[in-house]
Design an enzyme around this catalytic site. Structure first.
Site, PDB file in Angstrom:
ATOM      1  N   HIS A 140       0.910  -1.199  -0.072  1.00 37.59           N
ATOM      2  CA  HIS A 140      -0.139   0.051   0.212  1.00 37.59           C
ATOM      3  C   HIS A 140       0.934   1.221   0.037  1.00 37.59           C
ATOM      4  O   HIS A 140       2.048   1.242   0.472  1.00 37.59           O
ATOM      5  CB  HIS A 140      -0.826  -0.113   1.390  1.00 37.59           C
ATOM      6  CG  HIS A 140      -1.992   1.090   1.574  1.00 37.59           C
ATOM      7  ND1 HIS A 140      -1.474   2.274   1.751  1.00 37.59           N
ATOM      8  CD2 HIS A 140      -3.267   0.994   1.294  1.00 37.59           C
ATOM      9  CE1 HIS A 140      -2.778   3.135   1.910  1.00 37.59           C
ATOM     10  NE2 HIS A 140      -3.576   2.150   1.471  1.00 37.59           N
ATOM     11  N   ASP A 217       3.298  -4.337   7.949  1.00 40.40           N
ATOM     12  CA  ASP A 217       2.161  -3.780   7.842  1.00 40.40           C
ATOM     13  C   ASP A 217       0.896  -4.598   8.056  1.00 40.40           C
ATOM     14  O   ASP A 217       0.891  -5.393   7.101  1.00 40.40           O
ATOM     15  CB  ASP A 217       1.922  -2.962   6.424  1.00 40.40           C
ATOM     16  CG  ASP A 217       0.680  -2.198   6.156  1.00 40.40           C
ATOM     17  OD1 ASP A 217      -0.351  -2.561   7.090  1.00 40.40           O
ATOM     18  OD2 ASP A 217       0.353  -1.628   4.955  1.00 40.40           O
ATOM     19  N   GLN A 220      -4.296  -5.317   6.929  1.00 36.85           N
ATOM     20  CA  GLN A 220      -5.315  -6.237   6.210  1.00 36.85           C
ATOM     21  C   GLN A 220      -5.299  -7.649   6.873  1.00 36.85           C
ATOM     22  O   GLN A 220      -6.146  -8.606   6.410  1.00 36.85           O
ATOM     23  CB  GLN A 220      -4.981  -6.511   4.616  1.00 36.85           C
ATOM     24  CG  GLN A 220      -5.253  -5.369   4.010  1.00 36.85           C
ATOM     25  CD  GLN A 220      -6.933  -4.639   4.055  1.00 36.85           C
ATOM     26  OE1 GLN A 220      -7.791  -5.550   4.356  1.00 36.85           O
ATOM     27  NE2 GLN A 220      -6.947  -3.386   3.518  1.00 36.85           N
ATOM     28  N   LYS A 243     -10.211  -1.143  10.357  1.00 38.50           N
ATOM     29  CA  LYS A 243     -10.277  -2.324   9.517  1.00 38.50           C
ATOM     30  C   LYS A 243     -10.484  -3.617  10.336  1.00 38.50           C
ATOM     31  O   LYS A 243     -10.367  -4.672   9.779  1.00 38.50           O
ATOM     32  CB  LYS A 243      -9.003  -2.338   8.580  1.00 38.50           C
ATOM     33  CG  LYS A 243      -8.825  -1.159   7.698  1.00 38.50           C
ATOM     34  CD  LYS A 243      -7.662  -1.355   6.944  1.00 38.50           C
ATOM     35  CE  LYS A 243      -7.227  -0.211   6.135  1.00 38.50           C
ATOM     36  NZ  LYS A 243      -7.990   0.267   5.197  1.00 38.50           N
ATOM     37  N   CYS A 381      -5.035   2.649  -3.578  1.00 39.55           N
ATOM     38  CA  CYS A 381      -3.464   3.072  -2.969  1.00 39.55           C
ATOM     39  C   CYS A 381      -2.575   2.042  -3.322  1.00 39.55           C
ATOM     40  O   CYS A 381      -1.859   1.853  -2.097  1.00 39.55           O
ATOM     41  CB  CYS A 381      -3.759   3.371  -1.432  1.00 39.55           C
ATOM     42  SG  CYS A 381      -4.867   4.803  -1.283  1.00 39.55           S
TER      43      CYS A 381
HETATM   44  N1  PLP Z   1      -1.752  -0.696   4.568  1.00 33.19           N
HETATM   45  C1  PLP Z   1      -2.788  -1.455   3.967  1.00 33.19           C
HETATM   46  C2  PLP Z   1      -2.381  -2.891   3.587  1.00 33.19           C
HETATM   47  C3  PLP Z   1      -3.958  -1.008   3.756  1.00 33.19           C
HETATM   48  O1  PLP Z   1      -4.790  -1.717   3.462  1.00 33.19           O
HETATM   49  C4  PLP Z   1      -4.304   0.349   4.324  1.00 33.19           C
HETATM   50  C5  PLP Z   1      -5.577   0.889   3.980  1.00 33.19           C
HETATM   51  O2  PLP Z   1      -6.252   0.425   3.124  1.00 33.19           O
HETATM   52  C6  PLP Z   1      -3.277   1.205   5.056  1.00 33.19           C
HETATM   53  C7  PLP Z   1      -2.036   0.478   5.090  1.00 33.19           C
HETATM   54  C8  PLP Z   1      -3.704   2.475   5.558  1.00 33.19           C
HETATM   55  O3  PLP Z   1      -4.282   2.414   6.420  1.00 33.19           O
HETATM   56  P1  PLP Z   1      -4.979   3.628   6.989  1.00 33.19           P
HETATM   57  O4  PLP Z   1      -5.606   4.522   5.938  1.00 33.19           O
HETATM   58  O5  PLP Z   1      -6.022   3.200   8.185  1.00 33.19           O
HETATM   59  O6  PLP Z   1      -3.919   4.375   7.865  1.00 33.19           O
END
Ligand code: PLP
Length: 423
Positions: A140, A217, A220, A243, A381
């Site tokens: 992401h 990270d 998900q 999430k 993203c």
């Molecule tokens: N990392 C991953 C794999 C994501 O799917 C997302 C959001 O879709 C993020 C980071 C960013 O999360 P946030 O928008 O809650 O900061």
């Protein structure tokens, strides 16, 4: 479906937002990788705080301030237990995964005073010219763009592990990138763009063995496959409340104290200092040092209630359910002419992302919305990943414990109808 998963009416009374019609049909909410819905348990916990205990923390001797402080620390303790942290670890509340990963990338690449100021001398950044940062091509933007800036600030170099043609990430692809210069390895636990679940356990262990600081990270993964922190070769892990059936605007960076100690604080001000003079300041211990300013106390309480909710339903039951939905959707969508599902092979994922020959994802999303089905369309993203494995934007359905196989059938019928109409 696991025994403890509520079904039918029980589910819509547990998640009030689901009990509505969209486009004249019952809502099928399949956009959970973007944001999950909150159960009453979480809404009630937050309402209880705001109607009974709401006050600022740490600075008050009065009863409400003490109750709020206790509730905030109890939320921290519950979340540490939830992610399998042990005595080596600490949890810092942030606004979500994006802030957590920025705190890491910026905190390692800015000169500053990581472990308490007071001496006045600025220490050089932890990342130095010639160092290497390794990320994967599945990330992401939140686990890519901060590292791009970190390399520019520090003079380090960014290296990217590439997947195979189907989007699989193999430990063998990482091996040649790990050198004595590798200082950081940052990886997703599940790619939100494709639904690929990389073998992060093995890859983090390889990077740790090579001497790198390891960052996961877990945005998900937290709703269905919570990585057990103490059993992983993971120094720092980021996640978001919204999430995992919790509120928006809250998340955490959890990790080893020695790794958190390397981060230069980014939010300077109240609550993160021990003392302040007109020209200098001494920083507080972890976790407060990285939590400057008034925190999202209500959010932390809601996030801990979400963790309790997940444990109450059962992590294994949730994982089995969303994986079965993903498999159902991936198989049925792949059978439609002109539809290609990304990472068709993936296991341990709740995301099905697909492209349709000659039809734009936004048009598919609009047709599905007209049938009461909420999916996400676009780059998610994760533009570099989708350019590589999808050659453009995709349509993405993503599942949570409240989704059903009937909703998957509606999705597949809706996509078939959209393709028929739009081609
Ligand atoms: N990392 C991953 C794999 C994501 O799917 C997302 C959001 O879709 C993020 C980071 C960013 O999360 P946030 O928008 O809650 O900061």
């Amino acid at each position: 479906m696991g025994d403890r998963l509520p079904s039918g009416d029980a589910m819509t009374s547990a998640f009030p937002v689901l009990a509505q019609q969209v486009g004249g049909r019952p809502l099928a909410y399949l956009d959970n990788a973007a944001t999950t819905q909150m159960p009453l348990q979480v809404l009630d916990a937050m309402r209880r705080f705001d109607t009974h205990d709401r006050a600022n923390i740490h600075r008050g001797v009065h009863t409400l301030s003490q109750r709020a402080t206790d509730a905030h620390e109890a939320a921290r303790a519950r979340l540490k237990a939830f992610v399998g942290a042990d005595e080596r670890h600490e949890l810092v509340f942030t606004s979500g995964t994006t802030e957590s990963l920025n705190l890491v990338a910026q905190g390692l690449s800015l000169p500053g005073m990581p472990s308490g100021g007071g001496e006045g001398a600025l220490q050089p950044a932890w990342l130095r010219p010639g160092d290497e940062i390794v990320v994967s091509a599945l990330e992401h933007h939140a686990n890519l763009v901060p590292w791009q800036l970190a390399t520019r600030r520090s003079g380090a170099r960014l290296r990217v592990v590439q997947p195979d043609a189907e989007g699989r990430l193999a430990p063998e692809a990482l091996a040649p990138l790990l050198t004595p210069r590798t200082r950081v390895f940052a990886l997703t636990a599940c790619a939100n763009g494709s639904g690929e679940r990389p073998p992060y356990e093995a890859m983090l262990a390889m990077a740790r063995d090579a001497g790198a600081l390891t960052v996961l990270d877990a945005a998900q993964a937290m709703a269905h496959e919570v990585p057990a922190l103490a059993s992983l070769a993971c120094d720092l892990m980021a996640f978001s409340g919204h999430k995992m059936y919790g509120p928006m605007g809250i998340g955490a960076l959890v990790g080893r104290r020695d790794a958190l100690d390397r981060l230069v604080p980014l939010r300077l001000g109240g609550d993160m200092v021990e003392w302040v003079s007109q020209t200098d300041a001494g920083f507080a211990e972890l976790p407060q040092r990285l939590e400057g300013g008034t925190p999202n106390v209500c959010g932390a309480i809601g996030l801990a209630a979400a963790a309790q909710f997940i444990d109450g339903v059962g992590r294994d039951a949730i994982a089995a359910h969303v994986e079965a939905l993903r498999e159902h959707a991936a198989a049925a969508l792949s059978a439609l002419p002109g539809v290609r599902v990304l990472a068709r092979h993936a296991h341990g994922s709740a995301i099905v992302s697909f492209v349709v020959d000659d039809v734009h994802p936004h048009d598919i999303g609009t047709v599905l919305d007209g049938r009461g089905i909420a999916v996400r369309t676009g780059w998610h993203c994760a533009q570099p990943l989708l350019e590589r494995v999808a050659h453009g934007p995709t349509t993405r359905a993503s599942f949570a414990l409240y989704n059903t196989h009937d909703e998957v059938e509606r999705l597949v019928e809706g996509v078939a109808a959209a393709v028929e109409m739009l081609r």
